[in-house]
Scaffold this motif. Structure first.
Motif, PDB file in Angstrom:
ATOM      1  N   PRO A   8       0.861  -1.190  -0.238  1.00 57.24           N
ATOM      2  CA  PRO A   8      -0.021   0.032   0.020  1.00 57.24           C
ATOM      3  C   PRO A   8       0.825   1.344  -0.054  1.00 57.24           C
ATOM      4  O   PRO A   8       0.572   2.367  -0.659  1.00 57.24           O
ATOM      5  N   CYS A   9       1.845   1.343   0.758  1.00 57.41           N
ATOM      6  CA  CYS A   9       2.723   2.498   0.744  1.00 57.41           C
ATOM      7  C   CYS A   9       3.417   2.666  -0.567  1.00 57.41           C
ATOM      8  O   CYS A   9       3.549   3.898  -0.973  1.00 57.41           O
ATOM      9  N   GLU A  10       3.858   1.800  -1.510  1.00 54.66           N
ATOM     10  CA  GLU A  10       4.304   1.865  -2.743  1.00 54.66           C
ATOM     11  C   GLU A  10       3.069   2.716  -3.583  1.00 54.66           C
ATOM     12  O   GLU A  10       3.479   3.638  -4.300  1.00 54.66           O
ATOM     13  N   LEU A  11       1.750   2.249  -3.490  1.00 56.60           N
ATOM     14  CA  LEU A  11       0.958   3.025  -4.343  1.00 56.60           C
ATOM     15  C   LEU A  11       0.816   4.416  -3.914  1.00 56.60           C
ATOM     16  O   LEU A  11       0.494   5.349  -4.594  1.00 56.60           O
ATOM     17  N   ILE A  12       0.813   4.522  -2.475  1.00 57.49           N
ATOM     18  CA  ILE A  12       0.624   5.697  -1.927  1.00 57.49           C
ATOM     19  C   ILE A  12       1.813   6.922  -2.517  1.00 57.49           C
ATOM     20  O   ILE A  12       1.643   8.035  -2.604  1.00 57.49           O
ATOM     21  N   VAL A  13       2.946   6.442  -2.453  1.00 60.68           N
ATOM     22  CA  VAL A  13       4.285   7.288  -2.821  1.00 60.68           C
ATOM     23  C   VAL A  13       4.039   7.470  -4.131  1.00 60.68           C
ATOM     24  O   VAL A  13       4.389   8.725  -4.662  1.00 60.68           O
ATOM     25  N   THR A  14       3.649   6.446  -5.165  1.00 64.67           N
ATOM     26  CA  THR A  14       3.574   6.694  -6.502  1.00 64.67           C
ATOM     27  C   THR A  14       2.483   7.648  -6.886  1.00 64.67           C
ATOM     28  O   THR A  14       2.674   8.592  -7.644  1.00 64.67           O
ATOM     29  N   HIS A  15       1.352   7.352  -6.296  1.00 60.32           N
ATOM     30  CA  HIS A  15       0.142   8.314  -6.758  1.00 60.32           C
ATOM     31  C   HIS A  15      -0.418   9.345  -6.103  1.00 60.32           C
ATOM     32  O   HIS A  15      -0.935  10.155  -6.239  1.00 60.32           O
ATOM     33  N   ILE A  16      -0.537   9.173  -4.429  1.00 61.00           N
ATOM     34  CA  ILE A  16      -0.829  10.095  -3.581  1.00 61.00           C
ATOM     35  C   ILE A  16       0.037  11.243  -3.431  1.00 61.00           C
ATOM     36  O   ILE A  16      -0.383  12.352  -3.555  1.00 61.00           O
ATOM     37  N   LEU A  17       1.142  10.798  -2.792  1.00 65.18           N
ATOM     38  CA  LEU A  17       2.030  11.749  -2.131  1.00 65.18           C
ATOM     39  C   LEU A  17       2.416  12.906  -3.272  1.00 65.18           C
ATOM     40  O   LEU A  17       2.226  14.176  -2.841  1.00 65.18           O
ATOM     41  N   PRO A  18       2.863  12.644  -4.459  1.00 65.95           N
ATOM     42  CA  PRO A  18       3.229  13.799  -5.439  1.00 65.95           C
ATOM     43  C   PRO A  18       2.123  14.654  -5.706  1.00 65.95           C
ATOM     44  O   PRO A  18       2.201  15.973  -5.799  1.00 65.95           O
ATOM     45  N   THR A  19       0.639  14.135  -5.786  1.00 66.13           N
ATOM     46  CA  THR A  19      -0.559  14.982  -5.981  1.00 66.13           C
ATOM     47  C   THR A  19      -0.842  15.844  -4.728  1.00 66.13           C
ATOM     48  O   THR A  19      -1.108  16.844  -4.854  1.00 66.13           O
ATOM     49  N   ALA A  20      -0.504  15.176  -3.695  1.00 63.45           N
ATOM     50  CA  ALA A  20      -0.927  15.908  -2.387  1.00 63.45           C
ATOM     51  C   ALA A  20       0.218  16.848  -2.147  1.00 63.45           C
ATOM     52  O   ALA A  20      -0.287  18.111  -1.686  1.00 63.45           O
ATOM     53  N   ARG A  21       1.412  16.782  -2.504  1.00 63.48           N
ATOM     54  CA  ARG A  21       2.451  17.964  -2.284  1.00 63.48           C
ATOM     55  C   ARG A  21       2.152  18.881  -3.165  1.00 63.48           C
ATOM     56  O   ARG A  21       2.388  20.175  -2.650  1.00 63.48           O
ATOM     57  N   GLY A  22       2.025  18.424  -4.390  1.00 63.78           N
ATOM     58  CA  GLY A  22       1.676  19.645  -5.620  1.00 63.78           C
ATOM     59  C   GLY A  22       0.486  20.640  -5.164  1.00 63.78           C
ATOM     60  O   GLY A  22       0.483  21.908  -5.111  1.00 63.78           O
ATOM     61  N   SER A  23      -0.543  19.821  -4.601  1.00 62.65           N
ATOM     62  CA  SER A  23      -1.820  20.583  -4.359  1.00 62.65           C
ATOM     63  C   SER A  23      -1.563  21.501  -3.183  1.00 62.65           C
ATOM     64  O   SER A  23      -2.215  22.473  -3.167  1.00 62.65           O
ATOM     65  N   LEU A  24      -0.906  20.902  -2.294  1.00 64.99           N
ATOM     66  CA  LEU A  24      -0.628  21.521  -0.980  1.00 64.99           C
ATOM     67  C   LEU A  24       0.225  22.760  -1.346  1.00 64.99           C
ATOM     68  O   LEU A  24       0.137  23.919  -0.686  1.00 64.99           O
ATOM     69  N   ALA A  25       1.407  22.664  -2.099  1.00 64.77           N
ATOM     70  CA  ALA A  25       2.089  23.798  -2.555  1.00 64.77           C
ATOM     71  C   ALA A  25       1.483  24.930  -3.212  1.00 64.77           C
ATOM     72  O   ALA A  25       1.579  25.931  -2.960  1.00 64.77           O
ATOM     73  N   LYS A  26       0.313  24.449  -3.992  1.00 67.85           N
ATOM     74  CA  LYS A  26      -0.613  25.587  -4.826  1.00 67.85           C
ATOM     75  C   LYS A  26      -1.141  26.185  -3.841  1.00 67.85           C
ATOM     76  O   LYS A  26      -1.514  27.440  -3.679  1.00 67.85           O
ATOM     77  N   GLU A  27      -2.104  25.715  -2.877  1.00 66.69           N
ATOM     78  CA  GLU A  27      -2.849  26.082  -1.646  1.00 66.69           C
ATOM     79  C   GLU A  27      -1.888  27.153  -0.947  1.00 66.69           C
ATOM     80  O   GLU A  27      -2.291  28.231  -0.713  1.00 66.69           O
ATOM     81  N   LEU A  28      -0.528  26.693  -0.441  1.00 68.15           N
ATOM     82  CA  LEU A  28       0.235  27.398   0.394  1.00 68.15           C
ATOM     83  C   LEU A  28       0.620  28.835  -0.511  1.00 68.15           C
ATOM     84  O   LEU A  28       0.561  29.971   0.264  1.00 68.15           O
ATOM     85  N   VAL A  29       0.698  28.834  -1.667  1.00 70.51           N
ATOM     86  CA  VAL A  29       1.150  29.778  -2.339  1.00 70.51           C
ATOM     87  C   VAL A  29      -0.039  30.790  -2.826  1.00 70.51           C
ATOM     88  O   VAL A  29      -0.046  32.084  -2.597  1.00 70.51           O
ATOM     89  N   LYS A  30      -1.034  30.337  -3.380  1.00 69.71           N
ATOM     90  CA  LYS A  30      -2.224  30.977  -3.731  1.00 69.71           C
ATOM     91  C   LYS A  30      -3.054  31.670  -2.583  1.00 69.71           C
ATOM     92  O   LYS A  30      -3.642  32.544  -2.572  1.00 69.71           O
ATOM     93  N   ARG A  31      -3.523  30.692  -1.827  1.00 68.33           N
ATOM     94  CA  ARG A  31      -4.226  31.190  -0.648  1.00 68.33           C
ATOM     95  C   ARG A  31      -3.592  31.700   0.367  1.00 68.33           C
ATOM     96  O   ARG A  31      -4.439  32.336   1.346  1.00 68.33           O
ATOM     97  N   HIS A  32      -2.488  31.185   0.811  1.00 69.63           N
ATOM     98  CA  HIS A  32      -1.768  31.710   2.001  1.00 69.63           C
ATOM     99  C   HIS A  32      -0.468  32.821   1.678  1.00 69.63           C
ATOM    100  O   HIS A  32      -0.074  33.269   2.762  1.00 69.63           O
ATOM    101  N   GLY A  33      -0.275  32.985   0.514  1.00 62.04           N
ATOM    102  CA  GLY A  33       0.624  33.980   0.134  1.00 62.04           C
ATOM    103  C   GLY A  33       1.970  33.440   0.363  1.00 62.04           C
ATOM    104  O   GLY A  33       2.768  34.531   0.558  1.00 62.04           O
TER     105      GLY A  33
END
Length: 145
Positions: A8-33
């Motif tokens: 399960p961790c392999e699937l999370i690292v492959t599919h979830i973590l990059p998307t979560a980090r990318g979306s989190l980065a966008k939120e931190l820059v766009k909504r939190h300045g």
């Protein structure tokens, strides 16, 4: 013989973590300045990597975007961005998202997407690291979980 099962961790690292980090980065820059440099520091990556997240060159996942879990997943990202902007450690925020993926059914969807059938592989909860500080006499001063 079927498809070799991934952990399960392999699937999370492959599919979830990059998307979560990318979306989190966008939120931190766009909504939190926050700046790209600030986000890079929080994530432990280069500002070029953050730039790629913001441009969508890293971190996208069509499976999440097309799934029934999309709104909940991105709601978790927004909550995580709020918490990180308020001082929470990025690792803790990402661990909560990982927990959601395991509990919600999104992990099972990843298994099906990867061509697996049957039971999910067993997954232990991620170990929490303990950070211990010592004084000059080697006595424990502070422990964090």
């Amino acid at each position: 013989m079927g498809v070799p099962m991934k952990l399960p961790c392999e699937l999370i690292v492959t599919h979830i973590l990059p998307t979560a980090r990318g979306s989190l980065a966008k939120e931190l820059v766009k909504r939190h300045g926050m700046t790209q440099v600030q986000v890079a520091h929080l994530f432990g990556v280069t500002s070029a990597a953050v730039s790629q997240y913001l441009k969508g060159l890293r971190g996208g996942n069509n499976l999440i975007d097309k799934s029934a879990y999309r709104d909940d997943f991105y709601g978790m990202i927004a909550d995580a961005a709020d918490a990180v902007a308020a001082g929470e450690d990025v690792t803790e925020a990402l661990c909560r998202i990982c927990g959601f993926v395991k509990d919600s059914g999104l992990l099972r969807a990843l298994y099906v997407f990867e061509g697996y059938s049957g039971d999910l592989g067993q997954c232990m909860e991620c170990p929490r690291l303990c950070i211990v500080s010592f004084d000059e006499d080697d006595d424990v001063v502070k422990e964090e979980a």
